[in-house]
Design a protein around this motif. Sequence first.
Motif, PDB file in Angstrom:
ATOM      1  N   ASP A 134      57.586  33.907  24.665  1.00  0.00           N
ATOM      2  CA  ASP A 134      57.703  34.410  25.979  1.00  0.00           C
ATOM      3  C   ASP A 134      56.379  34.287  26.656  1.00  0.00           C
ATOM      4  N   SER A 135      55.378  33.636  25.986  1.00  0.00           N
ATOM      5  CA  SER A 135      54.292  33.488  26.535  1.00  0.00           C
ATOM      6  C   SER A 135      54.055  32.360  27.627  1.00  0.00           C
ATOM      7  N   THR A 136      53.115  32.297  28.663  1.00  0.00           N
ATOM      8  CA  THR A 136      53.104  31.194  29.470  1.00  0.00           C
ATOM      9  C   THR A 136      51.586  31.139  29.684  1.00  0.00           C
ATOM     10  N   THR A 137      51.047  29.929  29.845  1.00  0.00           N
ATOM     11  CA  THR A 137      49.476  29.822  29.827  1.00  0.00           C
ATOM     12  C   THR A 137      49.086  30.028  31.433  1.00  0.00           C
ATOM     13  N   VAL A 138      48.199  30.979  31.776  1.00  0.00           N
ATOM     14  CA  VAL A 138      47.968  30.975  33.158  1.00  0.00           C
ATOM     15  C   VAL A 138      46.808  29.772  33.616  1.00  0.00           C
ATOM     16  N   LEU A 139      46.906  29.358  34.715  1.00  0.00           N
ATOM     17  CA  LEU A 139      46.177  28.491  35.506  1.00  0.00           C
ATOM     18  C   LEU A 139      45.800  28.869  36.746  1.00  0.00           C
ATOM     19  N   ARG A 140      44.673  29.453  37.026  1.00  0.00           N
ATOM     20  CA  ARG A 140      44.244  29.899  38.283  1.00  0.00           C
ATOM     21  C   ARG A 140      43.280  29.072  38.803  1.00  0.00           C
ATOM     22  N   LEU A 141      43.695  28.581  40.243  1.00  0.00           N
ATOM     23  CA  LEU A 141      42.533  28.003  40.976  1.00  0.00           C
ATOM     24  C   LEU A 141      42.003  28.437  42.256  1.00  0.00           C
ATOM     25  N   VAL A 142      40.639  28.435  42.497  1.00  0.00           N
ATOM     26  CA  VAL A 142      40.213  29.338  43.546  1.00  0.00           C
ATOM     27  C   VAL A 142      39.124  28.446  44.344  1.00  0.00           C
ATOM     28  N   ASP A 143      38.883  28.552  45.540  1.00  0.00           N
ATOM     29  CA  ASP A 143      37.973  27.683  46.342  1.00  0.00           C
ATOM     30  C   ASP A 143      37.515  28.748  47.630  1.00  0.00           C
ATOM     31  N   THR A 144      36.816  28.393  48.042  1.00  0.00           N
ATOM     32  CA  THR A 144      36.623  28.916  49.336  1.00  0.00           C
ATOM     33  C   THR A 144      37.579  28.139  50.637  1.00  0.00           C
ATOM     34  N   ILE A 145      37.817  29.046  51.292  1.00  0.00           N
ATOM     35  CA  ILE A 145      38.945  28.619  52.448  1.00  0.00           C
ATOM     36  C   ILE A 145      38.263  29.000  53.632  1.00  0.00           C
ATOM     37  N   HIS A 146      37.799  27.855  54.504  1.00  0.00           N
ATOM     38  CA  HIS A 146      36.996  28.016  55.633  1.00  0.00           C
ATOM     39  C   HIS A 146      35.985  28.954  55.739  1.00  0.00           C
ATOM     40  N   LEU A 185      31.224  24.713  44.948  1.00  0.00           N
ATOM     41  CA  LEU A 185      31.190  23.419  45.449  1.00  0.00           C
ATOM     42  C   LEU A 185      30.722  23.341  46.852  1.00  0.00           C
ATOM     43  N   PRO A 186      29.791  22.693  47.385  1.00  0.00           N
ATOM     44  CA  PRO A 186      29.306  22.614  49.067  1.00  0.00           C
ATOM     45  C   PRO A 186      30.399  22.028  49.635  1.00  0.00           C
ATOM     46  N   GLY A 187      30.270  22.293  50.845  1.00  0.00           N
ATOM     47  CA  GLY A 187      30.791  21.381  51.785  1.00  0.00           C
ATOM     48  C   GLY A 187      32.316  21.753  52.196  1.00  0.00           C
ATOM     49  N   LYS A 189      33.621  24.289  54.139  1.00  0.00           N
ATOM     50  CA  LYS A 189      33.885  24.475  55.570  1.00  0.00           C
ATOM     51  C   LYS A 189      34.079  23.338  56.410  1.00  0.00           C
ATOM     52  N   GLU A 190      33.060  22.628  56.198  1.00  0.00           N
ATOM     53  CA  GLU A 190      33.124  21.290  56.965  1.00  0.00           C
ATOM     54  C   GLU A 190      33.925  20.187  56.695  1.00  0.00           C
ATOM     55  N   GLY A 191      34.580  20.609  55.630  1.00  0.00           N
ATOM     56  CA  GLY A 191      35.518  19.334  54.843  1.00  0.00           C
ATOM     57  C   GLY A 191      34.778  18.245  54.830  1.00  0.00           C
ATOM     58  N   THR A 192      33.454  18.308  54.030  1.00  0.00           N
ATOM     59  CA  THR A 192      33.002  17.091  53.740  1.00  0.00           C
ATOM     60  C   THR A 192      33.557  16.124  52.465  1.00  0.00           C
ATOM     61  N   SER A 193      33.493  15.006  52.521  1.00  0.00           N
ATOM     62  CA  SER A 193      33.760  14.213  51.562  1.00  0.00           C
ATOM     63  C   SER A 193      33.390  14.365  50.130  1.00  0.00           C
ATOM     64  N   LEU A 194      32.035  15.070  50.086  1.00  0.00           N
ATOM     65  CA  LEU A 194      31.478  15.579  49.029  1.00  0.00           C
ATOM     66  C   LEU A 194      32.325  16.634  48.318  1.00  0.00           C
ATOM     67  N   HIS A 195      32.793  17.571  49.027  1.00  0.00           N
ATOM     68  CA  HIS A 195      33.675  18.723  48.809  1.00  0.00           C
ATOM     69  C   HIS A 195      34.815  18.109  47.773  1.00  0.00           C
ATOM     70  N   TRP A 196      35.461  17.364  48.706  1.00  0.00           N
ATOM     71  CA  TRP A 196      36.918  16.939  48.125  1.00  0.00           C
ATOM     72  C   TRP A 196      36.749  15.984  46.873  1.00  0.00           C
ATOM     73  N   ILE A 197      35.837  15.098  46.994  1.00  0.00           N
ATOM     74  CA  ILE A 197      35.587  14.496  45.795  1.00  0.00           C
ATOM     75  C   ILE A 197      35.284  15.301  44.458  1.00  0.00           C
ATOM     76  N   ALA A 198      34.246  16.189  44.770  1.00  0.00           N
ATOM     77  CA  ALA A 198      33.831  16.965  43.524  1.00  0.00           C
ATOM     78  C   ALA A 198      35.070  18.062  43.145  1.00  0.00           C
ATOM     79  N   ALA A 199      35.647  18.287  44.062  1.00  0.00           N
ATOM     80  CA  ALA A 199      36.927  19.324  43.811  1.00  0.00           C
ATOM     81  C   ALA A 199      37.774  18.664  42.637  1.00  0.00           C
TER      82      ALA A 199
END
Length: 400
Positions: A134-146, A185-187, A189-199
């Motif tokens: 009955d077990s299921t493996t938990v996957l939580r993903l958290v980030d900053t939002i705005h 991960l930085p960037g 709030k500004e939506g920088t490419s660095l943040h998306w790529i690093a994420a």
Amino acid sequence: MTNKAPLNSAIGPNNTTRSIRDRVSRRVWVAAGGRCTFCNRWLLDDEITGQPVFIGQLAHIVGWDTTEGSPRGSDPMSVDCRNEADNLMLICYDQHRVIDSKSLWDVYTADRLREFKRQHEHRIKMLTALAHQDSTTVLRLVDTIHGSPVQLAQSAVNEALVSVGQYPSYALLGTDEYEIDLRKLPGEKEGTSLHWIAAVECIRDRLGRLGALVADRTVVSIAVFPLARIPILIALGAMLDDTVPTVVYPKRRGGKETWGWPDVGTDQDFEWNVLDSGSGAPTQATVLFSISGSIGRERIPAETNVGARVYEISPADATPNFDLVDTATSVDLFSRCWRAVIADIETFPGVDAVNVIAAVPTTIAVAIGRSVNASVHPPVRIYDRVDHEASYSFALELPR
């Protein structure tokens, strides 16, 4: 001061004790799972020293005699029945002092204590009935939002899974608090490419362990609890292993942190339309997902219109809104609609990119990514709004 009374002693007012038959005391301890009926505290170790000592107490719901100082002792229950399991509850010494305080007898009535006992023992029985299958493996993903870091309590995850008969496993947990934590991960709030790529790279790295754990059957299914911006949710969906049964849990709107589908919901179907067939053979496709809100053509970047066949997926016979998707079946119906659009795009061999502009809830965002086959479909480019701006800008391309 830690109580060291033996397992078969019931503690009464002024720390007086009464011997309880071993068979009865064992039944109460087992039924309560070794935890306090009120605060769920573990009662087999001292919380400060960690030493193995019984810090629980057997407490009478109806006092063991009818004298004036016996808590709830005036109840009509026979005195001969008051030392039986039905009238005893396992409790920590702190809570015991509370319920036996004379000023609170009207608050903690016999009926109320019986209900506490019933609920606690039912929960223990239900939880301990869950087996490995009955077990299921938990996957939580958290980030900053705005710019605001999000939190996702383990207790909320456990409650959501147990309510559907699943036992939470944390086999994917890393060295920090979450399975995938993008908050440093930085960037964002500004939506920088660095943040998306690093994420994307962070998600890829954290999911790298998944294959080995699936192979040795440590992971047999996944329960996903994501809190992040839409491009990251879509990327997560694209990178999840299609061979593992996966359920994405939504966060319910409201003050309390509650996850999972509501008890009552309405299955929502979706439809797709071609807003612009383009001139001649299209070289790209642009898909507007107007589900939690409507996306006007004036808000999409100019480059997504050039030589583009433009589609829109929207709710059938309903106005887009945040509360539209409230059943798992609705997500399945959306995925079916989205795959139909993908199939239509595939009939145009000149399309070399698919632009995604989405106003969608969390579960739908993950479903967008899960429906894309990166090895077959053209590159998928995700656009997003930056810091609540009216227009959309390019965020990331789905990993291939």
